[in-house]
Design an enzyme around this catalytic site. Structure first.
Site, PDB file in Angstrom:
ATOM      1  CG  ASN B  25      -1.968   1.352   1.310  1.00  0.00           C
ATOM      2  OD1 ASN B  25      -1.333   2.304   1.553  1.00  0.00           O
ATOM      3  ND2 ASN B  25      -3.124   1.065   1.066  1.00  0.00           N
ATOM      4  CB  SER B  48      -6.084   1.879  -3.801  1.00  0.00           C
ATOM      5  OG  SER B  48      -6.275   3.100  -3.157  1.00  0.00           O
ATOM      6  CD  GLU B  49      -5.528   3.775   1.974  1.00  0.00           C
ATOM      7  OE1 GLU B  49      -5.055   3.086   1.130  1.00  0.00           O
ATOM      8  OE2 GLU B  49      -5.214   4.718   2.564  1.00  0.00           O
ATOM      9  CG  ASN B  50      -9.825   3.534  -2.805  1.00  0.00           C
ATOM     10  OD1 ASN B  50      -8.831   3.145  -2.726  1.00  0.00           O
ATOM     11  ND2 ASN B  50     -10.409   4.092  -3.991  1.00  0.00           N
TER      12      ASN B  50
END
Lengths: 221, 221
Positions: B25, B48-50
């Site tokens: 990330n 990607s943390e979304n």
């Protein structure tokens, strides 16, 4: 015949009362149910608690609720992104209390709320000011923070497809918080690009089953 | 030649460290440029943390998809073989140890491995934390990528952080324009010095305890 389709945004939103906790899907402006939020901004409801990752940018989306002074409390991970001027102004006027929550903890609190789980322990934020005042516990030699579930009165979510049962299918990274919000509220309203006949969304492709969804409104892209 | 690594050198140096097959990330800002420096023949899964697992390079202008953005809300692409998940599952990946590397910017790092990178004391407003606290609590390796000193020349590698913490004892390695510093047992082990940087340069610009035992003092081209 079961049919969760509602034709008017205002009719769908008639369940919202002043003082309610409203969960709004989206990440930044991506996957935000803009039509529902804009219609909410037209209603005479205030003192809302808003749960969303961000707090709107520019003149669209959640910004309108702050501009109209409809929000008294915000639970968010990043309300201060560039362009969040109406949120910032409301905060500076002292109208809005903010509970800042790490993004993953926010997601998990919503998952818990939608799953009948009251609370949990997470390693996130241990030893930081966001854990101040919270119970902490050492588990297997590591520090964890006690976090409560979030349950909303009404969730506003955005999906690509729905059917009359309320089954939802999202599109790519606009999924983000939407499935979690949909499950974590007592009443869930979905704004969708298109409503299709039952069976068009293959059972394997349903992201949020209709039992979690009360109303769907077709709004186009 | 100016002393130390440029931002591009630094990004290339971090990229070189990340092994084939890793799940990684990249934080907003400088870390996102690492994508450009992955050595040929090496395959890295960018998260990607979304909600994206398998993020690709920037889109060709005009080919942006509004539903495909990174955590900074910038348009990105998906690799063939990408997966989309909701936010709770995205952070499950992080907290459960599946994320091999989190690369973030930093304001301060302490010799205990504490990181401060989300809030400067005394700034107006409520601030925003996003997913930083989850990333540093969950990733197997936390890489901090930053200038060695702040814009006034003050050290950022400290005995104790004075800014609000993002996480405690979480940092694995710090990459700065001065070199590579592993955080171990209450001190920074100097693993490498950037070209033109001397032991004295590092000592002068660092408050934290340093261990030069393993430093390679040979300048890298």
């Amino acid at each position: 015949m079961l049919n969760k389709r509602v034709d008017a945004l205002s009719r769908a939103l008639s369940v919202v009362k002043s003082g309610d906790t409203i969960l709004v899907g989206g990440f930044g402006d991506i996957g935000v149910p803009l039509q529902l939020v804009h219609a909410l901004a037209e209603l005479d409801v205030r003192d809302l608690t808003l749960v969303s990752n961000n707090a709107g940018t520019g003149e669209i989306g959640l910004s309108r609720l702050f501009k109209n002074r409809q929000v008294s409390r915000v639970i968010a991970s990043f309300p201060t992104q560039a362009g969040a001027d109406h949120f910032k102004a409301a905060y500076e006027r002292g109208e809005v209390q903010v509970e800042l929550v790490p993004q993953g903890t926010l997601a998990e609190r919503l998952r818990a709320g939608g799953s009948g789980v009251a609370a949990f322990f997470t390693p996130t934020a241990y030893g930081t000011e966001l854990a101040n005042g919270k119970e902490v516990r050492m588990i297997d030699g590591r520090g964890y923070v006690y976090e409560r579930a979030i349950v909303g009165d009404v969730a506003l979510v955005k999906a690509r497809l729905a059917d009359r049962y309320g089954n939802l299918r999202y599109r790519l990274a606009s999924r983000n918080f939407n499935p979690l919000m949909a499950m974590a509220a007592r009443h869930t309203i979905a704004e969708v690009t298109q409503i299709v006949d039952a069976g068009v969304i293959d059972p394997d492709d349903v992201h949020t089953p209709g039992v979690f969804v009360d109303q769907v409104v077709e709004c186009g892209a | 030649m100016s002393k130390g690594w440029s931002d591009a050198d630094l990004a290339a140096r971090v990229a070189e460290t990340i092994p084939n097959g890793a799940c990684v990330n990249l934080g907003i800002g400088l870390p996102t440029t690492i994508v450009r420096y992955v050595p040929a023949g090496r395959e890295i899964i960018f998260h990607s943390e979304n909600g994206i697992i398998g993020m690709g390079p920037d889109p060709v202008p005009g080919k942006e998809d509004p539903d495909v953005v990174n955590a900074g809300k910038k348009p990105v692409t998906l690799i063939a073989g990408a997966a989309i998940v909701h936010q709770a599952d995205s952070f499950s990946l992080i907290r459960s140890g599946r994320l091999d590397y989190s690369v973030l910017g930093g304001l301060q790092v302490s010799e205990q491995g504490d990181l401060a990178n989300w809030k400067v004391p005394g700034t107006k407003g409520v601030g925003g934390v996003g997913g930083a606290m989850d990333l540093v609590a969950g990733a197997r390796n936390v890489f901090v990528m930053m200038r060695h000193t702040d814009k006034n020349g003050a050290p950022k590698l400290l005995k104790r952080c004075t800014f609000p913490l993002t996480g405690v004892a979480c940092v694995t390695t710090v990459f700065t324009d001065y070199g590579v510093f592993d955080c171990q047992n209450g001190r920074f082990i100097v693993r490498e010095l950037a070209p033109g940087i001397s032991v004295e340069d590092v000592e002068r610009a660092t408050e934290a305890s340093l261990d030069f035992g393993q430093a390679r003092k040979v300048a890298r081209s």
